[in-house]
Design a protein around this motif. Structure first.
Motif, PDB file in Angstrom:
ATOM      1  N   SER A  71      27.181  79.770  19.069  1.00  0.00           N
ATOM      2  CA  SER A  71      27.533  78.370  19.315  1.00  0.00           C
ATOM      3  C   SER A  71      26.977  77.455  18.235  1.00  0.00           C
ATOM      4  O   SER A  71      27.661  76.537  17.767  1.00  0.00           O
ATOM      5  CB  SER A  71      27.032  77.923  20.694  1.00  0.00           C
ATOM      6  N   LEU A  72      25.729  77.682  17.816  1.00  0.00           N
ATOM      7  CA  LEU A  72      25.158  76.826  16.780  1.00  0.00           C
ATOM      8  C   LEU A  72      25.937  76.952  15.469  1.00  0.00           C
ATOM      9  O   LEU A  72      26.157  75.963  14.767  1.00  0.00           O
ATOM     10  CB  LEU A  72      23.691  77.195  16.566  1.00  0.00           C
ATOM     11  N   TRP A 130      17.537  83.043  31.387  1.00  0.00           N
ATOM     12  CA  TRP A 130      18.690  82.966  30.486  1.00  0.00           C
ATOM     13  C   TRP A 130      20.006  82.916  31.248  1.00  0.00           C
ATOM     14  O   TRP A 130      20.279  83.713  32.137  1.00  0.00           O
ATOM     15  CB  TRP A 130      18.737  84.128  29.511  1.00  0.00           C
ATOM     16  N   ASP A 131      20.827  81.965  30.869  1.00  0.00           N
ATOM     17  CA  ASP A 131      22.178  81.805  31.394  1.00  0.00           C
ATOM     18  C   ASP A 131      22.958  81.051  30.315  1.00  0.00           C
ATOM     19  O   ASP A 131      22.531  79.973  29.893  1.00  0.00           O
ATOM     20  CB  ASP A 131      22.156  81.010  32.699  1.00  0.00           C
ATOM     21  N   PRO A 132      24.084  81.607  29.840  1.00  0.00           N
ATOM     22  CA  PRO A 132      24.869  80.878  28.838  1.00  0.00           C
ATOM     23  C   PRO A 132      25.240  79.472  29.282  1.00  0.00           C
ATOM     24  O   PRO A 132      25.507  78.602  28.454  1.00  0.00           O
ATOM     25  CB  PRO A 132      26.119  81.749  28.663  1.00  0.00           C
ATOM     26  N   GLY A 133      25.234  79.247  30.620  1.00  0.00           N
ATOM     27  CA  GLY A 133      25.536  77.921  31.142  1.00  0.00           C
ATOM     28  C   GLY A 133      24.530  76.865  30.734  1.00  0.00           C
ATOM     29  O   GLY A 133      24.763  75.665  30.938  1.00  0.00           O
ATOM     30  N   LEU A 134      23.384  77.285  30.155  1.00  0.00           N
ATOM     31  CA  LEU A 134      22.451  76.302  29.603  1.00  0.00           C
ATOM     32  C   LEU A 134      23.099  75.512  28.470  1.00  0.00           C
ATOM     33  O   LEU A 134      22.772  74.346  28.236  1.00  0.00           O
ATOM     34  CB  LEU A 134      21.203  77.007  29.067  1.00  0.00           C
ATOM     35  N   ILE A 135      24.029  76.158  27.750  1.00  0.00           N
ATOM     36  CA  ILE A 135      24.710  75.498  26.636  1.00  0.00           C
ATOM     37  C   ILE A 135      25.821  74.603  27.167  1.00  0.00           C
ATOM     38  O   ILE A 135      25.943  73.438  26.782  1.00  0.00           O
ATOM     39  CB  ILE A 135      25.296  76.552  25.678  1.00  0.00           C
ATOM     40  N   TYR A 136      26.644  75.154  28.045  1.00  0.00           N
ATOM     41  CA  TYR A 136      27.698  74.380  28.702  1.00  0.00           C
ATOM     42  C   TYR A 136      28.070  75.103  29.981  1.00  0.00           C
ATOM     43  O   TYR A 136      28.209  76.330  29.994  1.00  0.00           O
ATOM     44  CB  TYR A 136      28.945  74.234  27.803  1.00  0.00           C
ATOM     45  N   SER A 137      28.226  74.359  31.058  1.00  0.00           N
ATOM     46  CA  SER A 137      28.534  74.959  32.356  1.00  0.00           C
ATOM     47  C   SER A 137      29.815  75.786  32.278  1.00  0.00           C
ATOM     48  O   SER A 137      30.848  75.312  31.794  1.00  0.00           O
ATOM     49  CB  SER A 137      28.697  73.875  33.426  1.00  0.00           C
TER      50      SER A 137
END
Length: 544
Positions: A71-72, A130-137
């Protein structure tokens, strides 16, 4: 970044006091002793765009590092601001918090995501769950956020002087051969040539192998085809090992019979409009799923590009320059306005890199002009230079839509006019023809141009009145050239006035003509290039 929880200094967090008061360093990463503290450390690493470091503060560093790095990289933000809000610790060794992540780019583009996260207290200390939802739900492992460019539709068209579409954007297909992925390059080239033969018979196996040899170890584009051409292929190129098809939008000629060096300059100008009116969009992508639009902005489409090009003239020029087996380039302008009506060259000239801005020796072509300028200036170098500038021969033109990226200055401002040193550009020669034609109308010279409403830059001097002391002797010489000189065999050109010349046996050769309200410039290279220039001129006058 706002801090919502008081941090324990790292030194204090990593020291335990044993019985007897002896300080002992603890093991593991240096982390705050609170859930809010580890969330802040995670947020700080994201702000620094350090995915590996951010991942060490999570319960799954491997998975987190991959997703964060993706993502970055694909968001490619100029700046990221991450705020930790509402951190709450619970008695069962868990905690919750929220993140407000603001991605920032140039031109005040901003995208904000508000997410919720959790933390757990492990034996090694607090970690962000850790959960990818930290970046976007809704984001999943293997997915990412990405920033893409968007272009308004419909895309601008390039129009001819009559308003008809001259160029437009279409989907095209690069047929690419990667020799590193082909099991047998020679066999792949042969198979690909067979598939291309119905629509591109000139792209033979030998041509493809030549391209591969010229770019060792690198993918090469065998040919670029429009979508409408793909159905005529004798098979699927993608089924050949090492061959792939790359699709994208490209500005192409509306009439596929046409080609012109103007395509490069007009495409550059068109692309500048596209860039100026481009929008942006943030998407969430995941394997096997359609990209999901999350936000962005798109303005209205850009304006069409209105040009001076006459499609019929352009077609005639293209037919004329292919009549000789050596480099030939042809420029035709409106003698009254200076607008470029057409510009064409054959494949020999294209391979030589001949363009409208580079300067080429004029030989004896302009001898009548030098004599007239010498007489009018009294052979004074400065006066001669000013007269040449005014006529368009001594200045440099930068013509939007036509000029190459780099162009040399003409050398006709020198005092000594030697056939092996004096050089002008094709555009200089055209501008001089316009100056001659306009002098008969009692009008001053004007700079050639291609795009309506977009002026040409003139540098190195100023255009201005030339005067009959120069134009009349030149007109007499042009009339004589057509009546009894080198251009006397030309037919179908009533009222033609012309100058013809070469720079020795190997050329180059020039033709400058005024006929039917047009300025005709022909430039050729190679043996008997003067004859070749006349041959091109005759073909043009016969078919125009």
């Amino acid at each position: 970044m706002r801090i919502w929880a008081k941090r324990v200094p790292v030194a204090a967090a990593c020291i335990a006091v044993a019985c007897g008061g002896v300080a002992v360093a603890c093991s593991g990463p240096e982390l705050d002793t609170t859930a809010a503290g580890v969330a802040e450390l995670y947020a700080s690493a994201i702000e620094r765009q350090d995915p590996a470091k951010a991942a060490t503060y999570t319960t799954a560093p491997g998975q987190a590092g991959e997703v964060l790095a993706a993502s970055l990289a694909s968001m490619n933000a100029d700046d990221i601001d991450v705020q930790v809000d509402k951190p709450v610790e619970f008695s069962d060794g868990t905690a919750s918090f929220s993140l407000k992540t603001t991605w920032k780019w140039q031109d005040k583009r901003v995208f904000t995501a508000v997410t919720t996260g959790n933390a757990r207290h492990l034996s090694s200390g607090w970690r962000v769950t850790w959960d990818p939802g930290l970046i976007y739900s809704g984001l999943t492992n293997g997915g990412a956020l990405r920033l893409i460019r968007t272009d308004a539709t419909p895309s601008p068209k390039v129009r001819s002087r009559s308003g008809k579409t001259f160029m437009l954007e279409q989907r095209v297909n690069d047929i690419v051969l990667d020799p590193t992925k082909a099991r047998d390059v020679r066999a792949a080239a042969k198979s690909l040539a067979t598939i291309l033969e119905p629509i591109a018979p000139l792209i033979t196996a030998k041509v493809i192998e030549g391209k591969v040899a010229d770019a060792p170890g690198k993918p090469i584009i065998a040919v670029t085809l429009r979508d409408s051409d793909m159905g005529a292929l004798a098979g699927d190129p993608d089924r050949i090992a090492g061959v792939s098809t790359r699709k994208y939008g490209k500005l192409v000629m509306a009439d596929r019979r046409l080609s012109s060096p103007l395509e490069v300059g007009l495409t550059n100008y068109w692309q500048a409009i596209r860039d100026a009116t481009a929008g942006w969009e943030v998407q969430m992508i995941a394997p096997g799923a359609k990209p999901r639009e999350l936000g962005g902005e798109q303005g209205p489409p850009g304006p069409d590009v209105n040009t001076t090009v006459d499609q019929n003239v352009q077609l005639s020029l293209g037919d004329a320059v292919v009549d000789v087996g050596q480099p030939a380039t042809m420029l035709v302008l409106d003698a009254t306005t200076g607008g470029v009506l057409g510009f064409a060259q054959n494949s020999y000239a294209a391979n030589r890199g001949i363009n409208v801005d580079a300067v080429y020796p004029v030989g004896k072509t302009l001898d009548p002009v030098w004599e007239a300028v010498d007489a009018a200036s009294g052979s004074d170098g400065q006066s001669r230079g000013r007269l040449l500038d005014r006529s368009g021969l001594g200045v440099k033109f930068t013509v939007p839509g036509a000029s190459a990226l780099v162009g040399a200055r003409p050398t006709v401002t020198t005092i000594d006019y030697k056939s092996d040193t004096t050089a002008v550009s094709i555009m200089n020669m055209g501008a001089f023809g316009v100056a001659l034609a306009r002098s008969r109308q009692g009008a001053p010279p004007v700079a050639p141009y291609v795009i309506k409403g977009v002026p040409t830059k003139v540098s190195g001097g100023e255009l201005g009145e030339v005067g009959s002391t120069i134009t009349e002797p030149v007109f007499k010489a042009m009339t004589k050239t057509v009546a009894t000189g080198d251009a006397s065999d030309l037919t179908n050109a009533p009222g033609l006035k012309a100058l013809v010349g070469t720079n020795g046996p190997q050329g180059p050769g020039w033709f400058l003509g005024l006929q039917d309200g047009k300025v005709v410039v022909i430039y050729t290279e190679g043996e008997k290039s003067g004859t070749a220039a006349l041959q091109v001129a005759q073909k043009y006058f016969r078919i125009k």
